[in-house]
Design a protein around this motif. Structure first.
Motif, PDB file in Angstrom:
ATOM      1  N   ALA A  18       8.605 -42.064 -74.090  1.00 49.43           N
ATOM      2  CA  ALA A  18       8.130 -43.381 -74.523  1.00 49.43           C
ATOM      3  C   ALA A  18       7.340 -43.285 -75.853  1.00 49.43           C
ATOM      4  O   ALA A  18       6.219 -42.247 -75.983  1.00 49.43           O
ATOM      5  CB  ALA A  18       7.584 -44.187 -73.381  1.00 49.43           C
ATOM      6  N   TYR A  19       7.478 -44.132 -76.857  1.00 48.95           N
ATOM      7  CA  TYR A  19       6.461 -44.386 -77.683  1.00 48.95           C
ATOM      8  C   TYR A  19       5.300 -44.771 -77.313  1.00 48.95           C
ATOM      9  O   TYR A  19       5.358 -45.837 -76.567  1.00 48.95           O
ATOM     10  CB  TYR A  19       7.031 -45.015 -79.132  1.00 48.95           C
ATOM     11  N   TYR A  20       4.214 -44.872 -78.122  1.00 48.42           N
ATOM     12  CA  TYR A  20       2.950 -45.413 -77.776  1.00 48.42           C
ATOM     13  C   TYR A  20       3.011 -46.968 -77.996  1.00 48.42           C
ATOM     14  O   TYR A  20       2.612 -47.666 -77.316  1.00 48.42           O
ATOM     15  CB  TYR A  20       1.940 -44.939 -78.930  1.00 48.42           C
ATOM     16  N   ARG A  21       3.848 -47.266 -78.834  1.00 48.00           N
ATOM     17  CA  ARG A  21       3.757 -48.762 -79.248  1.00 48.00           C
ATOM     18  C   ARG A  21       4.686 -49.468 -78.305  1.00 48.00           C
ATOM     19  O   ARG A  21       4.588 -50.433 -78.201  1.00 48.00           O
ATOM     20  CB  ARG A  21       4.338 -48.868 -80.574  1.00 48.00           C
ATOM     21  N   LEU A  41       6.778 -28.859 -79.045  1.00 45.09           N
ATOM     22  CA  LEU A  41       8.363 -29.279 -78.611  1.00 45.09           C
ATOM     23  C   LEU A  41       9.096 -29.960 -79.561  1.00 45.09           C
ATOM     24  O   LEU A  41       8.230 -30.992 -80.045  1.00 45.09           O
ATOM     25  CB  LEU A  41       8.390 -30.088 -77.437  1.00 45.09           C
ATOM     26  N   ARG A  42      10.273 -29.753 -79.613  1.00 42.76           N
ATOM     27  CA  ARG A  42      11.168 -30.453 -80.340  1.00 42.76           C
ATOM     28  C   ARG A  42      12.256 -30.992 -79.403  1.00 42.76           C
ATOM     29  O   ARG A  42      12.810 -30.679 -78.693  1.00 42.76           O
ATOM     30  CB  ARG A  42      12.081 -29.973 -81.457  1.00 42.76           C
ATOM     31  N   ILE A  43      12.067 -32.656 -79.593  1.00 46.88           N
ATOM     32  CA  ILE A  43      13.057 -33.276 -78.481  1.00 46.88           C
ATOM     33  C   ILE A  43      13.943 -34.304 -79.376  1.00 46.88           C
ATOM     34  O   ILE A  43      13.670 -34.921 -80.388  1.00 46.88           O
ATOM     35  CB  ILE A  43      12.023 -34.134 -77.845  1.00 46.88           C
ATOM     36  N   ARG A  44      15.220 -34.265 -79.101  1.00 50.06           N
ATOM     37  CA  ARG A  44      16.095 -35.129 -79.608  1.00 50.06           C
ATOM     38  C   ARG A  44      16.617 -36.139 -78.541  1.00 50.06           C
ATOM     39  O   ARG A  44      17.248 -35.870 -77.609  1.00 50.06           O
ATOM     40  CB  ARG A  44      17.547 -34.453 -80.179  1.00 50.06           C
ATOM     41  N   LEU A  45      16.226 -37.234 -78.951  1.00 52.36           N
ATOM     42  CA  LEU A  45      16.557 -38.311 -77.911  1.00 52.36           C
ATOM     43  C   LEU A  45      18.058 -38.752 -78.044  1.00 52.36           C
ATOM     44  O   LEU A  45      18.866 -38.449 -79.198  1.00 52.36           O
ATOM     45  CB  LEU A  45      15.957 -39.762 -78.506  1.00 52.36           C
ATOM     46  N   ASP A  46      18.720 -39.096 -77.178  1.00 53.08           N
ATOM     47  CA  ASP A  46      19.839 -39.129 -76.671  1.00 53.08           C
ATOM     48  C   ASP A  46      20.430 -40.388 -78.153  1.00 53.08           C
ATOM     49  O   ASP A  46      20.057 -41.490 -78.252  1.00 53.08           O
ATOM     50  CB  ASP A  46      20.643 -39.769 -75.358  1.00 53.08           C
ATOM     51  N   GLY A  47      21.535 -39.972 -78.454  1.00 52.91           N
ATOM     52  CA  GLY A  47      22.089 -40.749 -79.631  1.00 52.91           C
ATOM     53  C   GLY A  47      21.383 -40.882 -80.887  1.00 52.91           C
ATOM     54  O   GLY A  47      21.767 -41.436 -82.034  1.00 52.91           O
ATOM     55  N   VAL A  54       6.666 -33.054 -80.483  1.00 57.32           N
ATOM     56  CA  VAL A  54       5.830 -33.786 -79.411  1.00 57.32           C
ATOM     57  C   VAL A  54       5.036 -32.559 -78.787  1.00 57.32           C
ATOM     58  O   VAL A  54       5.444 -31.549 -78.538  1.00 57.32           O
ATOM     59  CB  VAL A  54       6.775 -34.301 -78.381  1.00 57.32           C
ATOM     60  N   ARG A  55       4.040 -32.909 -78.354  1.00 52.29           N
ATOM     61  CA  ARG A  55       3.105 -32.172 -77.677  1.00 52.29           C
ATOM     62  C   ARG A  55       3.604 -31.936 -76.297  1.00 52.29           C
ATOM     63  O   ARG A  55       3.986 -32.853 -75.703  1.00 52.29           O
ATOM     64  CB  ARG A  55       1.661 -32.724 -77.546  1.00 52.29           C
ATOM     65  N   PRO A  56       3.455 -30.732 -75.621  1.00 54.24           N
ATOM     66  CA  PRO A  56       3.904 -30.607 -74.569  1.00 54.24           C
ATOM     67  C   PRO A  56       3.151 -31.315 -73.430  1.00 54.24           C
ATOM     68  O   PRO A  56       3.657 -31.902 -72.286  1.00 54.24           O
ATOM     69  CB  PRO A  56       3.779 -29.029 -74.079  1.00 54.24           C
ATOM     70  N   ASP A  57       1.998 -31.854 -73.678  1.00 56.63           N
ATOM     71  CA  ASP A  57       1.165 -32.550 -72.604  1.00 56.63           C
ATOM     72  C   ASP A  57       1.202 -33.929 -72.889  1.00 56.63           C
ATOM     73  O   ASP A  57       0.351 -34.906 -72.377  1.00 56.63           O
ATOM     74  CB  ASP A  57      -0.301 -31.966 -72.376  1.00 56.63           C
ATOM     75  N   TYR A  58       2.073 -34.612 -73.924  1.00 57.84           N
ATOM     76  CA  TYR A  58       1.952 -35.862 -74.209  1.00 57.84           C
ATOM     77  C   TYR A  58       1.964 -36.984 -72.874  1.00 57.84           C
ATOM     78  O   TYR A  58       2.962 -36.659 -72.173  1.00 57.84           O
ATOM     79  CB  TYR A  58       3.003 -36.308 -75.184  1.00 57.84           C
ATOM     80  N   GLU A  59       1.238 -37.933 -72.855  1.00 55.73           N
ATOM     81  CA  GLU A  59       1.098 -38.503 -71.779  1.00 55.73           C
ATOM     82  C   GLU A  59       2.312 -39.513 -71.587  1.00 55.73           C
ATOM     83  O   GLU A  59       2.718 -39.835 -70.423  1.00 55.73           O
ATOM     84  CB  GLU A  59      -0.268 -39.706 -71.576  1.00 55.73           C
TER      85      GLU A  59
END
Length: 173
Positions: A18-21, A41-47, A54-59
């Motif tokens: 989830a984005y902060y916004r 971390l490199r994360i590809r959102l579906d689509g 992203v930091r691995p501990d991102y809340e």
């Protein structure tokens, strides 16, 4: 027994992000790479076609149990949607390139004119730059580019019978 974050942060693990916004909307994705930087971390959102760092501990990152292969990034020719363009105007996907050329994803002249008028008004483009008399119908192909390319896709003019060719309205710069 607790599982360390490092054990969860593996390539191929499904995640929700989830984005902060918009913290209440979690989007599904997958870990595609691990790096040595802070946002490791490199994360590809579906689509999506690009990775988020992203930091691995991102809340607002949830690690899911599923781990599998990272899907290949779609490549080759495709038919774009409004999400690939600047948006939709009068129901038609529209994009304007840096050089000032405008593409309206429709073969219908009256729909192209309506979309161009709405786009020009929304973008505050002077009428002499968005003159519908300059619209031409062209056959084009769109092709995905590699993830690290300058642009996610390219458009080329093509013969009408080319593989994946579609008819658009084009306003030269």
């Amino acid at each position: 027994m607790t599982v360390a974050l490092e054990d969860k942060a593996v390539i191929g693990r499904r995640v929700e992000f989830a984005y902060y916004r918009d913290q209440d909307v979690y989007l599904p994705g997958i870990i595609t790479a691990l790096t040595e930087d802070v946002a490791s971390l490199r994360i590809r959102l579906d689509g999506a076609r690009s990775n988020l760092a992203v930091r691995p501990d991102y809340e607002h990152l949830r690690y899911l149990d599923e781990v599998g292969p990272v899907p290949d990034l779609p490549m080759g020719r495709f038919t774009p949607t409004a999400a690939d363009f600047d948006g939709e105007y009068a129901g038609i996907p529209v994009v304007q390139f840096e050089e000032g050329e405008t593409v309206l994803l429709t073969p219908d002249n009256s729909k192209a004119r309506a979309a161009l008028a709405e786009f020009a008004e929304d973008m505050q483009i002077a009428p002499d730059y968005a003159d519908p008399a300059g619209l031409v119908t062209r056959s084009v192909v769109f092709e995905w580019q590699p993830e690290d390319a300058e642009c996610p896709w390219l458009m080329d003019f093509a013969d009408a019978d080319a593989d994946h060719a579609i008819q658009i309205h084009y306003l030269p710069a």
